[in-house]
Design an enzyme around this catalytic site. Structure first.
Site, mmCIF file in Angstrom:
data_model
loop_
_atom_site.group_PDB
_atom_site.id
_atom_site.type_symbol
_atom_site.label_atom_id
_atom_site.label_comp_id
_atom_site.label_asym_id
_atom_site.label_seq_id
_atom_site.Cartn_x
_atom_site.Cartn_y
_atom_site.Cartn_z
ATOM 1 N N CYS A 110 0.824 -1.224 0.000
ATOM 2 C CA CYS A 110 0.000 0.000 0.000
ATOM 3 C C CYS A 110 0.850 1.263 0.000
ATOM 4 C CB CYS A 110 -0.978 0.007 1.171
ATOM 5 S SG CYS A 110 -0.169 0.195 2.746
ATOM 6 N N TYR A 137 -1.488 5.084 7.293
ATOM 7 C CA TYR A 137 -0.669 3.879 7.495
ATOM 8 C C TYR A 137 0.468 3.835 6.467
ATOM 9 C CZ TYR A 137 0.425 -1.120 7.646
ATOM 10 O OH TYR A 137 1.071 -2.329 7.738
ATOM 11 N N LYS A 141 4.675 3.970 6.836
ATOM 12 C CA LYS A 141 5.586 2.967 6.256
ATOM 13 C C LYS A 141 6.611 3.639 5.322
ATOM 14 C CE LYS A 141 4.030 -0.779 8.104
ATOM 15 N NZ LYS A 141 4.907 -1.516 9.022
ATOM 16 N N HIS A 180 -9.338 -10.418 5.498
ATOM 17 C CA HIS A 180 -9.007 -10.253 4.080
ATOM 18 C C HIS A 180 -9.797 -11.261 3.257
ATOM 19 C CE1 HIS A 180 -5.093 -8.382 5.624
ATOM 20 N NE2 HIS A 180 -5.806 -7.426 5.080
ATOM 21 N N TRP A 203 -17.959 -11.094 -2.591
ATOM 22 C CA TRP A 203 -18.115 -9.634 -2.721
ATOM 23 C C TRP A 203 -17.609 -9.122 -4.063
ATOM 24 C CZ3 TRP A 203 -17.114 -6.222 2.185
ATOM 25 C CH2 TRP A 203 -17.997 -6.638 3.196
#
Ligand SMILES: NC(=O)c1ccc[n+]([C@@H]2O[C@H](COP(=O)([O-])OP(=O)(O)OC[C@H]3O[C@@H](n4cnc5c(N)ncnc54)[C@H](OP(=O)(O)O)[C@@H]3O)[C@@H](O)[C@H]2O)c1
Length: 323
Positions: A110, A137, A141, A180, A203
Site C-alpha cells: 500500500c 498507514y 511505512k 481479508h 463480494w
C-alpha cells in the site's frame, strides 16, 4: 546471520513475525529474542532503548506494526500513523545506537501509488497519490523506508525495507467483519459445506486481480535477504534509490478464480453468487519481483497447496455458524 547470534523478531506473535520465528527455528537459529507487548511496549521509546541496550541483538526483523483492514484504517487514522511511526522510529534508532548489523523493516504494497502501472516496480514509490483509505498507514511505512535510507546514508547502517504483497497463512484473521478476502472465502466455503448450503456469496464483480503469498514463503524470503553476502546486500542499499525490495509470487488471479480454487480445496460443490453491490477495490495489484528473483529467491508454495495447508488448520472450527 550466524545460528548463535542474537536475533530480535519484533511482532513475533503476528502473521508475519510468527512465520519468521518458525522459519528461523526450523533453520537452526537458536538465539531468538521474543518479547510480548506486556514485556516491551514498542511505542515506548525509553523501554525500547533500554531493551536494546540490555540485550544487544545482532540482527532485527521489524514485523511489529499496528495493522488493520479498510474500516479500521479509515476509522482510526491517527492511531495508525502515530503507533506505526513510534514503533518503527524507536526500533530503527535503538538498532543504530547499539550497532545492530542488519535490520529488515516490513512494509506493505500500500506504500505504492493507487493507480501505478502493473506490475509494481520498487521505483514507483512516491510517483503518485496513495489510496486515501489507508494513507496514514502508508505514509508511516514510507517514513520508515526513508528512515532506513537516511540512517544508512548518515551512519553507514545496513537497514533494508521489504514490501510483501498480500499475505495469507496460519494465524490469519478469519473474522468475517474485518478479514481479508482469502480467509473470508475459506470460512464461507467451509461453513457452507458443513451446513449444506447451495451457494456462497463473493463480494464485488469477481474480476479484480490479486496476488497472494504464503506467509512461510515470505519468512523464507526475509531470512534469505538477511543472509545475503555483503556485496549483494549492500547493492540494495545504495545512495541513489531507497533500500527497498518487493516480495511476492509475481502471479495473480481474479477473485472469482480464487473463490473457485477455495471451493475446490474445501470440497464445497455449490455455486458462487457474486454481489456487485459490494466494492471491488483496486482492479489489479501485482508486485514486480524481478529484483528479488534476480538475487536467487522465488516463492515455492503454490496457491492451491497454501490454501490446503491453511484449511487444514481451521477446518474443524467453522462448522456451527453459517456465513
Ligand atoms: N498481513 C498482510 O497481508 C501483510 C501484507 C504485507 C505486509 N504486511 C506487513 O507485515 C507487518 C506485520 O503484519 P502482520 O500481518 O504480521 O500484523 P499482525 O498479525 O497484526 O502482527 C503485528 C504484531 O505487532 C505487535 N505489536 C503491535 N503493536 C505493538 C506494540 N506497541 N508493542 C509490541 N508489539 C506490538 C503485535 O503484538 P500483539 O500480539 O500483542 O498484538 C503483533 O504481534 C506489517 O508491517 C505489515 O504492514 C502484512
Amino acid at each position: 546471520m550466524e545460528s548463535t547470534e542474537k536475533i530480535f523478531v519484533a511482532g513475533h506473535r503476528g502473521l508475519v513475525g510468527s512465520a519468521i520465528t518458525r522459519e528461523l527455528e526450523r533453520q537452526g537459529f537458536g538465539n531468538l529474542l521474543l518479547q510480548s507487548r506486556a514485556e516491551v511496549d514498542l511505542t515506548d521509546k525509553a523501554a525500547v532503548l533500554e531493551f536494546f541496550e540490555r540485550e544487544r541483538p545482532v540482527h532485527v526483523f521489524l514485523a511489529a506494526a499496528k495493522v488493520g483492514g479498510i474500516v479500521a484504517n479509515d476509522t482510526y487514522p491517527a492511531d495508525f500513523i502515530r503507533e506505526n511511526l513510534e514503533i518503527q522510529t524507536n526500533i530503527i534508532d535503538a538498532a543504530y545506537r547499539v550497532g545492530v548489523k542488519r535490520l529488515l523493516f516490513l512494509g506493505s504494497s500500500c506504500i505504492y501509488p493507487k493507480l501505478c502501472p502493473q506490475p509494481i516496480k520498487e521505483e514507483y514509490l512516491l510517483t503518485g497519490p496513495l489510496e486515501p483509505t489507508n494513507r496514514a498507514y502508508a505514509l508511516a511505512k514510507i517514513a520508515g523506508i526513508e528512515m532506513c535510507w537516511s540512517y544508512n546514508r548518515q551512519y553507514g547502517t545496513q537497514f533494508l525495507a521489504a514490501m510483501p504483497t498480500n499475505l495469507y497463512g496460519p494465524n490469519d484473521n478469519f473474522d468475517l467483519k474485518n478479514s481479508h478476502v482469502l480467509p473470508a472465502l475459506i470460512r464461507k466455503a467451509a461453513e457452507a459445506k458443513a451446513t449444506g448450503q447451495k451457494s456462497i456469496t463473493v463480494w464485488g464483480s469477481g474480476t479484480p486481480r490479486r496476488e497472494l503469498l504464503y506467509s512461510d514463503d515470505l519468512a523464507q524470503a526475509c531470512i534469505f535477504l538477511m543472509n545475503l553476502p555483503d556485496a549483494e546486500f549492500n547493492r540494495l542499499l545504495n545512495s541513489e534509490e531507497p533500500p527497498l525490495i518487493n516480495i511476492g509470487t509475481g502471479e495473480d488471479l481474479t477473485i472469482r478464480e480464487l473463490a473457485e480454487l477455495v471451493c475446490k480445496v474445501v470440497g464445497f460443490p455449490g455455486e458462487l453468487v457474486l454481489d456487485p453491490t459490494r466494492p471491488d477495490g483496486t482492479p489489479r495489484k501485482l508486485m514486480d519481483v524481478s529484483r528479488i528473483n534476480a538475487l536467487g529467491w522465488k516463492a515455492q508454495t503454490t496457491l492451491e497447496d497454501g490454501i490446503r495447508r491453511v484449511y487444514e488448520t481451521v477446518k474443524d472450527l467453522f462448522v456451527a455458524s453459517p456465513a
